[in-house]
Write a protein that holds these residues in place. Structure first.
Motif, PDB file in Angstrom:
ATOM      1  N   UNK A  84      -5.128   3.277   1.689  1.00  0.00           N
ATOM      2  CA  UNK A  84      -3.946   4.214   1.870  1.00  0.00           C
ATOM      3  C   UNK A  84      -3.789   4.100   3.280  1.00  0.00           C
ATOM      4  N   UNK A  85      -2.457   4.370   3.587  1.00  0.00           N
ATOM      5  CA  UNK A  85      -1.983   4.540   5.015  1.00  0.00           C
ATOM      6  C   UNK A  85      -2.721   5.949   5.786  1.00  0.00           C
ATOM      7  N   UNK A  86      -2.558   6.258   6.846  1.00  0.00           N
ATOM      8  CA  UNK A  86      -3.079   7.577   7.435  1.00  0.00           C
ATOM      9  C   UNK A  86      -2.007   8.431   7.953  1.00  0.00           C
ATOM     10  N   UNK A  87      -1.849   9.658   7.826  1.00  0.00           N
ATOM     11  CA  UNK A  87      -0.659  10.339   8.344  1.00  0.00           C
ATOM     12  C   UNK A  87      -0.766   9.934   9.737  1.00  0.00           C
ATOM     13  N   UNK A  96       3.853  -3.773   5.553  1.00  0.00           N
ATOM     14  CA  UNK A  96       2.854  -3.318   4.857  1.00  0.00           C
ATOM     15  C   UNK A  96       2.435  -1.896   5.115  1.00  0.00           C
ATOM     16  N   UNK A  97       2.432  -1.109   3.946  1.00  0.00           N
ATOM     17  CA  UNK A  97       2.264   0.300   4.251  1.00  0.00           C
ATOM     18  C   UNK A  97       0.727   0.648   3.481  1.00  0.00           C
ATOM     19  N   UNK A 116       7.787   7.672   9.755  1.00  0.00           N
ATOM     20  CA  UNK A 116       6.436   8.136   9.866  1.00  0.00           C
ATOM     21  C   UNK A 116       5.525   8.709   8.714  1.00  0.00           C
ATOM     22  N   UNK A 117       4.477   8.155   8.297  1.00  0.00           N
ATOM     23  CA  UNK A 117       3.632   8.798   7.182  1.00  0.00           C
ATOM     24  C   UNK A 117       3.331  10.298   7.437  1.00  0.00           C
ATOM     25  N   UNK A 139       1.017   8.801  -9.432  1.00  0.00           N
ATOM     26  CA  UNK A 139       0.483   7.497  -8.714  1.00  0.00           C
ATOM     27  C   UNK A 139       1.274   7.147  -7.394  1.00  0.00           C
ATOM     28  N   UNK A 140       1.866   8.152  -6.868  1.00  0.00           N
ATOM     29  CA  UNK A 140       2.747   7.822  -5.388  1.00  0.00           C
ATOM     30  C   UNK A 140       1.566   7.560  -4.384  1.00  0.00           C
ATOM     31  N   UNK A 141       1.944   6.784  -3.511  1.00  0.00           N
ATOM     32  CA  UNK A 141       1.144   6.231  -2.432  1.00  0.00           C
ATOM     33  C   UNK A 141       1.266   6.935  -1.289  1.00  0.00           C
TER      34      UNK A 141
END
Length: 170
Positions: A84-87, A96-97, A116-117, A139-141
């Motif tokens: 997973x990406x980070x906030x 790529x995310x 921005x995440x 199941x969202x990323x």
């Protein structure tokens, strides 16, 4: 005329804040009070849109929820790991995310939007199979505060995406 009431005394004036608030929260089904009675109305929501790389995006205000499509998760098979990406991470559309690994393959997940995440789905760390069982719900990323809403115009609606998947299968 005696039949014309000032706006502040009308039913519309009293119910307008309720209607506006309901529209802002983008409820799909809302029961609104009206002079002791209730009626049901439907407010349109942003429809999920899809990228050719098989990610979906659902916009609520300026926050886009991103995940992989049901079609993609079926092609991958049982998902066993999600990177997973980070906030706070910044991203550009098409980059790529995240990455997912399944019993069949590993695949990059690309962001359909720039921004921005603000949140990653930490539940996927414990149960990556949520992508298989509920790709567009549990199941969202990631959730992304978008910076360029115009990018959404280049994505496909459900009908176009289904046709794209059918055409790609041949």
């Amino acid at each position: 005329s005696a039949f014309v009431q000032p706006l502040e005394n009308t039913m519309l004036r009293r119910t307008l804040p309720t209607l506006v608030n309901a529209a802002r929260t983008a409820s799909t089904r809302t029961v609104l009070p009206c002079a002791g009675r209730s009626f049901t109305t439907t407010f349109p929501r942003f429809a999920i849109k899809y990228a050719k790389s098989h990610e979906w995006v659902n916009l609520e205000g300026d926050v886009a929820t991103v995940g992989i499509s049901d079609h993609a998760q079926k092609e991958l098979g049982d998902i066993v790991y999600v990177d997973l990406p980070e906030a706070g991470d910044k991203m550009s559309a098409g980059k790529t995310i995240a990455a997912v690994e399944s019993v069949k393959a590993a695949a990059d997940v690309y962001s359909p939007v720039t921004g921005e995440i603000i949140e990653s789905n930490s539940a996927l760390g414990d149960d990556p199979a949520l992508i298989n069982s509920s790709s567009t719900d549990k199941g969202w990323i990631a959730k992304v505060k978008i910076s360029n809403p115009a990018e959404l115009d280049g994505l496909m609606d459900q009908v176009a995406y289904d046709k794209f998947c059918a055409d790609s299968a041949h």
